[in-house]
Design a protein around this motif. Structure first.
Motif, PDB file in Angstrom:
ATOM      1  N   GLY A 121     -39.700  22.891  25.273  1.00 51.38           N
ATOM      2  CA  GLY A 121     -40.380  21.798  25.964  1.00 51.38           C
ATOM      3  C   GLY A 121     -39.774  21.428  27.297  1.00 51.38           C
ATOM      4  N   ALA A 122     -40.299  20.368  27.881  1.00 48.93           N
ATOM      5  CA  ALA A 122     -39.759  19.831  29.129  1.00 48.93           C
ATOM      6  C   ALA A 122     -39.966  18.328  29.095  1.00 48.93           C
ATOM      7  N   PRO A 123     -38.975  17.510  29.363  1.00 52.96           N
ATOM      8  CA  PRO A 123     -37.595  17.893  29.589  1.00 52.96           C
ATOM      9  C   PRO A 123     -37.029  18.646  28.389  1.00 52.96           C
ATOM     10  N   VAL A 124     -36.235  19.616  28.730  1.00 53.27           N
ATOM     11  CA  VAL A 124     -35.753  20.565  27.738  1.00 53.27           C
ATOM     12  C   VAL A 124     -34.977  19.859  26.617  1.00 53.27           C
ATOM     13  N   LEU A 125     -35.163  20.321  25.379  1.00 57.15           N
ATOM     14  CA  LEU A 125     -34.520  19.686  24.230  1.00 57.15           C
ATOM     15  C   LEU A 125     -33.034  20.032  24.187  1.00 57.15           C
ATOM     16  N   TYR A 126     -32.191  19.002  24.104  1.00 61.47           N
ATOM     17  CA  TYR A 126     -30.759  19.237  23.954  1.00 61.47           C
ATOM     18  C   TYR A 126     -30.409  19.294  22.474  1.00 61.47           C
ATOM     19  N   VAL A 127     -29.694  20.338  22.086  1.00 64.09           N
ATOM     20  CA  VAL A 127     -29.305  20.471  20.682  1.00 64.09           C
ATOM     21  C   VAL A 127     -28.423  19.300  20.259  1.00 64.09           C
ATOM     22  N   THR A 128     -27.563  18.832  21.182  1.00 60.58           N
ATOM     23  CA  THR A 128     -26.645  17.752  20.819  1.00 60.58           C
ATOM     24  C   THR A 128     -27.387  16.478  20.428  1.00 60.58           C
ATOM     25  N   ASP A 129     -28.584  16.270  20.994  1.00 60.82           N
ATOM     26  CA  ASP A 129     -29.332  15.062  20.644  1.00 60.82           C
ATOM     27  C   ASP A 129     -29.730  15.081  19.180  1.00 60.82           C
ATOM     28  N   LEU A 130     -30.162  16.254  18.705  1.00 58.75           N
ATOM     29  CA  LEU A 130     -30.515  16.368  17.292  1.00 58.75           C
ATOM     30  C   LEU A 130     -29.277  16.186  16.431  1.00 58.75           C
ATOM     31  N   VAL A 131     -28.174  16.846  16.846  1.00 58.29           N
ATOM     32  CA  VAL A 131     -26.974  16.834  16.013  1.00 58.29           C
ATOM     33  C   VAL A 131     -26.389  15.422  15.930  1.00 58.29           C
ATOM     34  N   ILE A 132     -26.341  14.706  17.057  1.00 57.67           N
ATOM     35  CA  ILE A 132     -25.694  13.388  17.006  1.00 57.67           C
ATOM     36  C   ILE A 132     -26.498  12.436  16.131  1.00 57.67           C
ATOM     37  N   LEU A 133     -27.813  12.494  16.203  1.00 56.65           N
ATOM     38  CA  LEU A 133     -28.618  11.608  15.362  1.00 56.65           C
ATOM     39  C   LEU A 133     -28.459  11.976  13.890  1.00 56.65           C
ATOM     40  N   ALA A 134     -28.474  13.270  13.613  1.00 55.84           N
ATOM     41  CA  ALA A 134     -28.311  13.702  12.225  1.00 55.84           C
ATOM     42  C   ALA A 134     -26.939  13.275  11.701  1.00 55.84           C
ATOM     43  N   ALA A 135     -25.899  13.465  12.511  1.00 54.84           N
ATOM     44  CA  ALA A 135     -24.543  13.139  12.063  1.00 54.84           C
ATOM     45  C   ALA A 135     -24.403  11.640  11.830  1.00 54.84           C
ATOM     46  N   LEU A 136     -24.917  10.831  12.750  1.00 49.41           N
ATOM     47  CA  LEU A 136     -24.802   9.377  12.592  1.00 49.41           C
ATOM     48  C   LEU A 136     -25.573   8.902  11.367  1.00 49.41           C
ATOM     49  N   LEU A 137     -26.763   9.472  11.159  1.00 51.16           N
ATOM     50  CA  LEU A 137     -27.542   9.066   9.989  1.00 51.16           C
ATOM     51  C   LEU A 137     -26.825   9.484   8.707  1.00 51.16           C
ATOM     52  N   TYR A 138     -26.197  10.656   8.726  1.00 51.61           N
ATOM     53  CA  TYR A 138     -25.441  11.059   7.534  1.00 51.61           C
ATOM     54  C   TYR A 138     -24.280  10.086   7.276  1.00 51.61           C
ATOM     55  N   LEU A 139     -23.530   9.748   8.336  1.00 44.43           N
ATOM     56  CA  LEU A 139     -22.368   8.872   8.162  1.00 44.43           C
ATOM     57  C   LEU A 139     -22.800   7.507   7.630  1.00 44.43           C
ATOM     58  N   LEU A 140     -23.977   7.056   8.046  1.00 37.87           N
ATOM     59  CA  LEU A 140     -24.513   5.793   7.537  1.00 37.87           C
ATOM     60  C   LEU A 140     -24.937   5.945   6.077  1.00 37.87           C
ATOM     61  N   PHE A 141     -25.649   7.013   5.804  1.00 39.03           N
ATOM     62  CA  PHE A 141     -26.152   7.306   4.470  1.00 39.03           C
ATOM     63  C   PHE A 141     -24.995   7.426   3.474  1.00 39.03           C
ATOM     64  N   ARG A 142     -23.894   8.035   3.921  1.00 35.03           N
ATOM     65  CA  ARG A 142     -22.722   8.217   3.075  1.00 35.03           C
ATOM     66  C   ARG A 142     -22.195   6.876   2.571  1.00 35.03           C
ATOM     67  N   ARG A 143     -22.204   5.881   3.457  1.00 39.03           N
ATOM     68  CA  ARG A 143     -21.721   4.559   3.043  1.00 39.03           C
ATOM     69  C   ARG A 143     -22.699   3.868   2.116  1.00 39.03           C
ATOM     70  N   LEU A 144     -23.990   4.065   2.351  1.00 34.24           N
ATOM     71  CA  LEU A 144     -24.993   3.327   1.589  1.00 34.24           C
ATOM     72  C   LEU A 144     -25.236   3.938   0.217  1.00 34.24           C
ATOM     73  N   ARG A 145     -25.053   5.255   0.098  1.00 39.13           N
ATOM     74  CA  ARG A 145     -25.442   5.951  -1.111  1.00 39.13           C
ATOM     75  C   ARG A 145     -24.509   5.635  -2.276  1.00 39.13           C
ATOM     76  N   ASP A 146     -23.206   5.718  -2.013  1.00 38.84           N
ATOM     77  CA  ASP A 146     -22.227   5.647  -3.087  1.00 38.84           C
ATOM     78  C   ASP A 146     -21.798   4.197  -3.336  1.00 38.84           C
ATOM     79  N   PRO A 147     -21.927   3.678  -4.569  1.00 38.25           N
ATOM     80  CA  PRO A 147     -21.604   2.257  -4.812  1.00 38.25           C
ATOM     81  C   PRO A 147     -20.162   1.910  -4.446  1.00 38.25           C
ATOM     82  N   GLN A 148     -19.225   2.844  -4.707  1.00 39.36           N
ATOM     83  CA  GLN A 148     -17.827   2.545  -4.391  1.00 39.36           C
ATOM     84  C   GLN A 148     -17.618   2.411  -2.890  1.00 39.36           C
TER      85      GLN A 148
END
Ligand code: HEM
Lengths: 131, 330
Positions: free
Chosen positions: B168-195
């Motif tokens: 596409g244009a503006p060209v897709l940056y891979v880091t944009d996908l990775v940072i959102l995925a990583a941040l959502l995982y780090l959030l999910f990690r805290r929310l998922r586990d009761p401890q």
């Protein structure tokens, strides 16, 4: 341990690096003025409102490409009813005939390098190489 | 609950910036005053805390390492885990700072049927943290195109590599996908586990939501609503050359992006985010384990006045003798 010298060196190094753009712009005498672009002299109006073009011309170009390559639809009807051939070289560069002083100048300023010109041509360069 | 409160806080901040500019026309406040103030607080606060740490005495080595220390020649030393030389320490620090080695050791404990307590590997936190921090660095460096004129070649090269897939244009940056995925995982990690949820505080979520808002507004600007890059660069260059301008073409979403960053910067020196400079100053990581090779004398030892038993006996020699008590030295 008495590592204060080392820690302060690290701190000063960090402060120098984080403020690097300040020194860099100072050294190259940058002002906040954006580049002067060579606008077409013969025409008054772009294919869409200037504001839209400034912000979203890349999205328009990709839509054009998809229309041409995938739908075989080569005509673009502008908001004011004018018809254009959806073509990067034949339309955009017909009015904006000085690519170096228009597209490239702005892109250099914004730090973008479109790869389109790997395949698409700038007619001016072709003329020059023909002699 | 704390997750909800910090989400609400970040939402309020977003609305504040959006309507502050869109409705109240406080462009100068959000585009000049707050950024300068935030940067000043960030730099001064960070320097203050690091100087305070530098003045804290660390007289002895704290070898709480996970490797065999250097001892007899036929016992293999863990050179990186328990280094005894400066070079080894540099290796351990490099692994820690660049690859988050101690997170790599992360384990999980689970209660299975039986009841039986089992331990296992858990590399997801390490992977998520590594993905987030490295993409953050790349995005930070790519953003220098807004702050430097002419744009350095290295910044352009980074953008080229990041946009390698030319989608596409503006060209897709891979880091944009990775940072959102990583941040959502780090959030999910805290929310998922009761401890972990029980252990998580407002501040843990706040940093995550701030960063999500920051990256999210950037992605929104680039791929969806579009922003006037030329006007934004004018503003950014104005900031770093101390001649601020607020071009009228700059949209409110950009001010949201900038304001979230300002909040992050101003919050940084007073928060857990100080782990960034802190990792360099961790005594368990940056001191060689050479307790058995070198004698470490505390340079801050106060010269205490002592009165030894021998001296005491000397002083009361006659009295002790008269009382018929035994003496060490006759
Ligand atoms: C370190 C803090 C920052 C982070 C983590 C961040 C994050 C992001 C992300 C993930 C994007 C999506 C597009 C891309 O990756 O280039 C983006 C876009 C953008 N950011 Fe930031 N940003 C930060 C600071 C800033 C600052 C200080 C400015 C002020 C000039 C800024 C201006 C922009 C603009 C104008 C865009 C749109 C870019 C485009 O359309 O290509 N950002 N940001």
């Amino acid at each position: 341990m008495r590592d204060r010298g080392l820690i302060f060196t690290g701190l000063v190094l960090f402060l120098g690096l984080i403020t690097f753009p300040v020194w860099y712009n100072l050294a190259s005498g940058t002002s906040s003025k954006p580049p002067e672009l060579k606008l077409p002299t013969t025409e008054k109006q772009c294919v869409a409102p200037t504001e839209t073009m400034r912000m979203s011309h890349m999205e328009m170009l990709i839509t054009w490409r998809d229309q041409v390559v995938r739908q075989n639809d080569r005509t673009y009807v502008a908001a004011d009813g004018k018809r254009y051939d959806m073509s990067l070289t034949n339309t955009c560069l017909k009015c904006h005939d000085n690519k170096a002083e228009f597209c490239d100048k702005c892109h250099d300023y914004a730090g973008v390098k479109p790869y389109c010109w790997d395949c698409h041509i700038d007619p001016k360069l072709v003329q020059r190489s023909k002699g | 609950m704390s997750a909800l409160y910090s989400l609400l806080t970040v939402l309020v901040l977003i609305l504040l910036a959006y309507f502050g500019v869109a409705a109240a026309h406080l462009g100068v406040l959000f585009g000049t005053v707050i950024p300068f103030a935030a940067i000043a607080v960030f730099l001064a606060g960070l320097a203050y805390r690091v100087v305070k740490w530098a003045n804290t005495p660390v007289p002895f080595r704290i070898p709480s390492t996970c490797g065999q220390q250097k001892s007899l020649p036929w016992i293999k030393q863990g050179r990186l885990e328990s280094p005894s030389s400066t070079l080894g320490v540099m290796g351990r620090m490099a692994l820690e700072v660049l690859l988050f080695r101690s997170l790599f050791r992360n384990t999980k404990a689970e209660l299975r049927d039986g009841p039986r307590l089992v331990y296992g590997e858990n590399k997801w936190l390490w992977l998520g943290a590594l993905a987030f921090h490295w993409t953050f660095l790349v995005i930070f460096l790519r953003h220098l195109r807004f702050f430097m004129e002419p744009v350095p070649r290295l910044v352009n090269l980074l953008a080229d590599v990041d946009g390698f897939f030319q989608v596409g244009a503006p060209v897709l940056y891979v880091t944009d996908l990775v940072i959102l995925a990583a941040l959502l995982y780090l959030l999910f990690r805290r929310l998922r586990d009761p401890q972990i949820r029980y252990l998580s505080l407002f501040t843990d979520y706040f940093a995550l939501f701030l960063l999500l808002g920051l990256a999210g507004s950037g992605v929104l600007m680039r791929y969806f609503t579009r922003a006037d890059i030329v006007a934004i660069k004018e503003l950014a260059i104005g900031l770093v050359t101390f001649s601020p301008v607020i071009p009228k073409e700059v949209g409110p979403l950009f001010f949201v992006h900038l304001f979230l960053l300002c909040v992050l910067l101003a919050y940084f020196p007073f928060s857990k985010l100080m782990h960034a400079p802190g990792v360099f100053l961790s005594p368990t990581r940056n001191l060689a384990n050479n307790n058995r090779m070198k004698r470490h004398v505390n340079p801050w030892d106060y010269p205490v006045k002592v009165h030894t038993y021998a001296e005491w006996e000397e002083e009361f020699h006659d009295k002790i003798k008269a009382a018929g008590l035994p003496l060490d030295r006759e």
